[in-house]
Design a protein around this motif. Structure first.
Motif, short mmCIF file in Angstrom:
data_model
loop_
_atom_site.label_atom_id
_atom_site.label_comp_id
_atom_site.label_asym_id
_atom_site.label_seq_id
_atom_site.Cartn_x
_atom_site.Cartn_y
_atom_site.Cartn_z
N GLY A 1 0.79 -1.22 0.00
CA GLY A 1 0.00 0.00 0.00
C GLY A 1 0.82 1.28 0.00
O GLY A 1 0.35 2.31 0.47
N VAL A 2 2.04 1.20 -0.53
CA VAL A 2 2.92 2.37 -0.58
C VAL A 2 2.71 3.08 -1.92
O VAL A 2 2.88 2.49 -2.97
N ALA A 3 2.33 4.34 -1.85
CA ALA A 3 2.05 5.11 -3.06
C ALA A 3 3.34 5.71 -3.63
O ALA A 3 3.93 6.60 -3.03
N GLN A 4 3.77 5.17 -4.74
CA GLN A 4 4.90 5.70 -5.51
C GLN A 4 4.55 5.51 -6.97
O GLN A 4 4.17 4.41 -7.38
N SER A 5 4.70 6.55 -7.77
CA SER A 5 4.42 6.43 -9.19
C SER A 5 5.56 5.67 -9.88
O SER A 5 6.68 5.57 -9.34
N ASP A 6 5.28 5.17 -11.07
CA ASP A 6 6.34 4.53 -11.86
C ASP A 6 7.50 5.50 -12.06
O ASP A 6 8.66 5.12 -11.95
N HIS A 7 7.17 6.75 -12.34
CA HIS A 7 8.20 7.77 -12.54
C HIS A 7 9.06 7.94 -11.28
O HIS A 7 10.29 8.05 -11.37
N GLN A 8 8.43 7.97 -10.11
CA GLN A 8 9.19 8.13 -8.87
C GLN A 8 10.14 6.95 -8.66
O GLN A 8 11.29 7.15 -8.25
N ILE A 9 9.66 5.75 -8.93
CA ILE A 9 10.50 4.56 -8.75
C ILE A 9 11.66 4.59 -9.74
O ILE A 9 12.82 4.40 -9.36
N ARG A 10 11.36 4.84 -11.00
CA ARG A 10 12.43 4.86 -12.02
C ARG A 10 13.43 5.99 -11.77
O ARG A 10 14.64 5.82 -11.97
N SER A 11 12.95 7.12 -11.30
CA SER A 11 13.83 8.23 -10.96
C SER A 11 14.76 7.84 -9.82
O SER A 11 15.97 8.13 -9.85
N ARG A 12 14.21 7.18 -8.82
CA ARG A 12 15.02 6.72 -7.68
C ARG A 12 16.06 5.70 -8.15
O ARG A 12 17.20 5.71 -7.70
N MET A 13 15.64 4.82 -9.07
CA MET A 13 16.57 3.83 -9.61
C MET A 13 17.75 4.52 -10.31
O MET A 13 18.91 4.12 -10.12
#
Length: 90
Positions: free
Chosen positions: A63-75
């Motif tokens: 239930g953690v809200a992170q967009s695909d963009h946020q995840i890829r940016s963090r990566m």
């Protein structure tokens, strides 16, 4: 250098796992074990899609809200950090 890039990719997976573990409320041994599972997931196939899928699925299931963009940016950010760490011998 291919070996340094491999080490950076593995380091990035570990850092990403630690980041995701924190978001999911994991700590201590649970966070460490989770980060290791992310490193293993990253070895499943070429590229970073396997790594992204693992994080996306796990964050969603917690239930953690992170967009695909946020995840890829963090990566991307963590890969830069991991490369610097490997280059510095950290």
């Amino acid at each position: 250098d291919q070996e340094m890039e491999f080490k950076a990719q593995a380091r990035r997976a570990k850092l990403l796992g630690a980041w995701a573990a924190e978001l999911m409320g994991l700590s201590g041994e649970d966070a460490t074990a989770y980060a290791k599972s992310v490193v293993l997931a990253d070895l499943e196939e070429e590229g970073e899609d396997d790594l992204f899928r693992k994080i996306r699925t796990d964050l969603d299931s917690h239930g953690v809200a992170q967009s695909d963009h946020q995840i890829r940016s963090r990566m991307t950010d963590l890969l830069d950090e991991a490369r610097a760490q490997v280059k510095a011998g950290v």
